[in-house]
Design a protein around this motif. Structure first.
Motif, mmCIF file in Angstrom:
data_model
loop_
_atom_site.group_PDB
_atom_site.id
_atom_site.type_symbol
_atom_site.label_atom_id
_atom_site.label_comp_id
_atom_site.label_asym_id
_atom_site.label_seq_id
_atom_site.Cartn_x
_atom_site.Cartn_y
_atom_site.Cartn_z
ATOM 1 N N PRO A 92 67.454 17.860 -19.075
ATOM 2 C CA PRO A 92 66.671 16.833 -18.398
ATOM 3 C C PRO A 92 65.510 16.368 -19.278
ATOM 4 N N PHE A 93 65.252 15.065 -19.250
ATOM 5 C CA PHE A 93 64.142 14.470 -19.979
ATOM 6 C C PHE A 93 63.316 13.627 -19.022
ATOM 7 N N TYR A 94 62.012 13.571 -19.287
ATOM 8 C CA TYR A 94 61.074 12.819 -18.461
ATOM 9 C C TYR A 94 60.209 11.970 -19.375
ATOM 10 N N GLY A 95 59.960 10.712 -18.952
ATOM 11 C CA GLY A 95 59.157 9.826 -19.786
ATOM 12 C C GLY A 95 58.526 8.699 -18.999
ATOM 13 N N MET A 96 57.771 7.903 -19.722
ATOM 14 C CA MET A 96 57.081 6.772 -19.107
ATOM 15 C C MET A 96 57.917 5.497 -19.147
ATOM 16 N N GLU A 97 58.918 5.485 -20.032
ATOM 17 C CA GLU A 97 59.839 4.353 -20.103
ATOM 18 C C GLU A 97 61.192 4.876 -20.578
ATOM 19 N N GLU A 164 58.550 10.334 -27.341
ATOM 20 C CA GLU A 164 59.531 10.416 -28.421
ATOM 21 C C GLU A 164 60.718 9.535 -28.071
ATOM 22 N N ASN A 165 61.112 8.676 -28.993
ATOM 23 C CA ASN A 165 62.297 7.856 -28.791
ATOM 24 C C ASN A 165 63.534 8.716 -29.046
ATOM 25 N N MET A 166 64.340 8.845 -28.014
ATOM 26 C CA MET A 166 65.585 9.625 -28.148
ATOM 27 C C MET A 166 66.683 8.956 -27.383
#
Length: 166
Positions: A92-97, A164-166
């Motif tokens: 799982p990943f969490y981000g602002m965008e 981080e862009n992934m």
């Protein structure tokens, strides 16, 4: 006598030779709901965006880790309402965008590893170091007491830094 020697030598040679297999692998371990569990019990969940794949991942986390996953997800959403979510690379990943992430977590054999992608910029920093200078980890074992206030603070700090862009 020579017959015995041949028998013994033949037996030793046979035991030293690689065994033929039927080509079958050991069946993969599965979670209670049938999801394949990879090394360390990490659920194999298809890449997907939004809450549904996150909840599928959390439901498939083995044993006590599932309750911890629910708790982490709840705290992250509490700290950052409207957070973007995705499962990528079976984590799982969490981000602002979309595709710009500030944290992720992953099931290991005996703990859950939370990765803060800019954690070296936090005050105080999470305790676990990484080969990547900006990344810091929080390893949570079954017997650990999670300091929710500190975790919430780290999540808020993470959400305010470039992801981080992934």
């Amino acid at each position: 006598m020579s017959e015995k020697k041949i028998g013994k030598n033949a037996s030793k040679a046979a035991s030293a030779a690689p065994r033929a297999t039927s080509g079958r692998k050991t069946p993969p371990t599965k979670s209670a709901d049938g999801v394949v569990l990879l090394t360390g019990g990490n659920p194999q969940i298809a890449k997907g965006y939004g809450d549904a794949p996150i909840q599928q991942y959390i439901a498939a986390m083995p044993g006590w880790k599932s309750d911890l996953g629910k708790r982490l997800d709840r705290l992250i959403v509490e700290a950052v309402p409207g957070v973007e979510k995705a499962v990528k690379w079976n984590s799982p990943f969490y981000g602002m965008e979309k595709d710009v992430w500030f944290l992720g977590f992953h099931c290991m054999t005996k703990y859950v590893k939370v990765a803060f992608f800019r954690g070296a910029q936090f005050s105080p920093m999470p305790p676990g170091t990484s080969k990547q200078p900006d990344v810091r980890y929080l390893d949570i074992y079954e017997a650990d007491e999670l300091d929710e206030a500190q975790f919430l603070d780290w999540v808020k700090q993470a959400s305010e830094l470039p992801g981080e862009n992934m």
